[in-house]
Design an enzyme around this catalytic site. Structure first.
Site, PDB file in Angstrom:
ATOM      1  CB  SER A   1      -0.923   0.019   1.224  1.00  0.00           C
ATOM      2  OG  SER A   1      -0.174   0.307   2.371  1.00  0.00           O
ATOM      3  CE  LYS A   2      -2.422   4.660  -3.914  1.00  0.00           C
ATOM      4  NZ  LYS A   2      -3.657   5.210  -4.292  1.00  0.00           N
ATOM      5  CB  SER A   3      -0.737   4.281   3.924  1.00  0.00           C
ATOM      6  OG  SER A   3      -1.335   3.028   3.742  1.00  0.00           O
TER       7      SER A   3
END
Ligand code: GLU
Length: 300
Positions: free
Chosen positions: A260-262
């Site tokens: 995920s980006k986060s």
């Protein structure tokens, strides 16, 4: 065969996106079909033109540019509004006025007595019954400009459809033989269909767009497997014919979690800048070179 890759332009694409896009494009090529791109920018506050440009750049690099001009959700707000109006007129959607904080507090209070039910994503179900406010009172608050979200009345919606609901899931790979999967949308409770800052929720927009674009095969990550039950319910309520689904395995980081980006997954543009080639991306995703027709087995 018509399939689509449907990213949200609120960040850079990473290897998980690349896998989904490549599996879609390869399936379309293998079947002599078309591969479409849909920009899911309905969440206007989080969508950025530079991310959209980045998506096209990444697909060009991966040699899987879409076969048609991309569809942009933000251009189709009227389509979603019409679907919402139909659901409301049928008594299947209603305005709800609680803030996120009020909902969170109510869930904590209910959890003390007994664990409050969670949806398949692990989020607590909406804790208030529709009958807590009369339809007249809801209409009054709305006309006075109180902030609200539109929710699906899950019990009524399930009753309206009646009987068992199922979808076709392609087995093994996106072009594999479909098998019937029982849909249990009630596990999601009264899901949100629209918010003030998003004229349609993901669930509503995805169903309308897949139907409008006549997508024959929805190929996406296994994290959306259970959400398909809600999509199938909305299709039944709105009289839309369902596509075949295939939920592919998820690409996980070294920690075992979905990229995920986060959580800091490297972007495709960063990997490109490091000198990786599209063939390297396919290899590290365990995908056949240059879009051959065999796929590694999917796990849901
Ligand atoms: N915009 C959604 C996502 O990025 C698309 C999901 C779908 O393919 O239905 O997760």
């Amino acid at each position: 065969m018509l399939c689509r890759f449907a990213p949200s332009p609120n960040g850079h694409l990473h290897l998980g996106h690349a896998f989904s896009a490549l599996v879609n494009a390869d399936a379309a090529r293998a079947a002599g079909g078309r591969f479409l791109l849909r920009i899911e920018d309905i969440d206007i506050a989080r969508s950025r033109p530079e991310f959209e440009a980045g998506i096209l750049e990444d697909l060009r690099w991966l040699e899987i540019l879409p076969d048609e001009t991309p569809r942009r959700q933000s251009r189709h707000v009227r389509l979603y509004a019409a679907a919402l109006a139909r659901l409301e007129a049928a008594g299947l959607a209603y305005p709800a006025f609680e803030s996120r904080a009020e909902i969170a507090r109510a869930v904590i209070a209910r959890d003390i007595a007994a664990p409050w039910p969670r949806d398949p994503d692990g989020m607590p179900l909406y804790p208030f019954p529709r009958t807590a406010l009369s339809d007249k009172e809801r209409a009054r608050r709305r006309s006075e400009g109180a902030p609200f979200v539109l929710r699906l009345d899950m019990d009524r919606a399930v009753a309206e459809v009646g009987g068992d609901l199922s979808w076709q899931e392609a087995q093994g790979d996106p072009l594999g033989p479909p098998a019937s999967v029982m849909a249990t949308p009630a596990a999601w409770g009264d899901v949100v269909l629209a918010r003030r800052d998003a004229p349609a929720s993901y669930h509503l927009a995805v169903v309308m767009d897949d139907a409008e674009q006549a997508i024959s095969h929805v190929i996406r990550g296994a994290d959306l497997f259970h959400a398909t039950a809600v999509h199938r319910l909305l299709q039944a309520l709105l009289g839309l014919s369902p596509p075949i689904y295939h939920h592919h395995r998820l690409i996980r980081g070294a920690d075992g979690r979905k990229l995920s980006k986060s959580a800091g997954a490297p972007s495709l543009s960063a990997l490109r800048a490091e000198g990786l080639l599209p063939g390297d991306i396919r290899r590290c995703l365990d995908l056949p070179a240059g879009g051959s027709t065999s796929y590694p087995a999917s796990r849901t």
